[in-house]
Design an enzyme around this catalytic site. Structure first.
Site, mmCIF file in Angstrom:
data_model
loop_
_atom_site.group_PDB
_atom_site.id
_atom_site.type_symbol
_atom_site.label_atom_id
_atom_site.label_comp_id
_atom_site.label_asym_id
_atom_site.label_seq_id
_atom_site.Cartn_x
_atom_site.Cartn_y
_atom_site.Cartn_z
ATOM 1 N N HIS A 41 35.505 27.203 47.854
ATOM 2 C CA HIS A 41 36.752 27.974 47.800
ATOM 3 C C HIS A 41 37.983 27.071 47.763
ATOM 4 C CE1 HIS A 41 37.803 32.054 47.454
ATOM 5 N NE2 HIS A 41 38.117 32.337 48.697
ATOM 6 N N ASN A 88 43.845 34.398 51.286
ATOM 7 C CA ASN A 88 44.196 35.787 51.020
ATOM 8 C C ASN A 88 45.693 36.058 51.012
ATOM 9 O OD1 ASN A 88 41.461 36.066 50.995
ATOM 10 N ND2 ASN A 88 41.334 37.498 52.698
ATOM 11 N N ASP A 113 39.009 28.703 42.089
ATOM 12 C CA ASP A 113 37.563 28.750 41.906
ATOM 13 C C ASP A 113 37.129 30.084 41.320
ATOM 14 O OD1 ASP A 113 36.466 30.492 44.560
ATOM 15 O OD2 ASP A 113 38.414 29.518 44.792
ATOM 16 N N ASN A 134 40.596 36.786 45.810
ATOM 17 C CA ASN A 134 41.617 37.374 46.680
ATOM 18 C C ASN A 134 42.943 36.623 46.681
ATOM 19 O OD1 ASN A 134 40.107 39.592 47.519
ATOM 20 N ND2 ASN A 134 39.142 38.451 49.186
#
Length: 212
Positions: A41, A88, A113, A134
């Site tokens: 991530h 997020n 990613d 997100n």
């Protein structure tokens, strides 16, 4: 006037001249903190770190709830941004920086990613939906637009359907994936300059897909 006085005048003018504000915002997405380093991530951070190394710049000044730096890429002055808000809420840092410098979404380049792409594969797009990412979803919400270019870097899909998605994206790359990711980070960094200087189609033609 002596040569020393002349040099003093030149230096005074140089330091007094206002810096040109950045025309582009380049954003790498990830999560802050050592526990997230080298995870799938954090691929956006990986690309940004590679970009900084190759251009001899730093991205370590705390502004806009992010780590920032400046560079000249593709002939344009660019603000580099690594949001520190956690994935997020990435859009909050992006919105603040873009609003401060009056940079429109069309000149906000986001690197992140993508689990739908094989490890090390690049996909460059001029705009689009969040695709389940997100951080990108929050950027779209904060900017009120999907019209920003992006460089997606493949991190591979879950190894089997019942594998928890959060566990997967927060896992580290396997040793056999490291070379592909290092190559992808270098190509993505090169694609940034190409996109800024020559546009999305040129960057797509040169860098979309998988490298060596």
């Amino acid at each position: 006037m002596s040569i020393f006085d002349l040099f003093a005048q030149i230096e005074q003018k140089r330091t007094a001249a206002p810096a040109t504000p950045p025309e582009w915002l380049v954003v790498g997405l990830g999560n802050p903190g050592k526990k997230y380093e080298n995870t799938r991530h954090n691929t956006g951070f990986l690309v940004m770190d590679t970009l900084c190394r190759e251009h001899g710049v730093s991205c370590d000044r705390s502004r806009f709830r992010a780590l920032t730096g400046e560079a000249v890429l593709g002939g344009k002055r660019v603000l580099l941004l690594k949001p520190q808000t956690f994935m997020n809420l990435s859009g909050e840092a992006v919105r603040e920086a873009a609003a401060f410098y009056k940079i429109p979404p069309e000149r906000v380049l986001v690197i992140f990613d993508d689990i739908s792409l094989p490890v090390g594969t690049l996909r460059i797009r001029a705009k689009g939906s969040a695709g389940g990412q997100n951080g990108v979803k929050n950027i779209i919400a904060q900017l009120g637009s999907e019209q920003f270019p992006r460089i997606k870097v493949g991190i591979g899909g879950k190894p089997h359907p019942d594998y928890d998605l959060a566990d997967w994206v927060l896992s580290s790359f396997r040793p056999e994936e490291q070379e592909a990711m290092q190559d992808a980070a270098k190509r993505a960094a090169a694609a940034v300059s190409e996109l800024i200087e020559h546009g999305v189609p040129s960057a797509v033609q040169k860098y979309n897909g998988k490298g060596k």
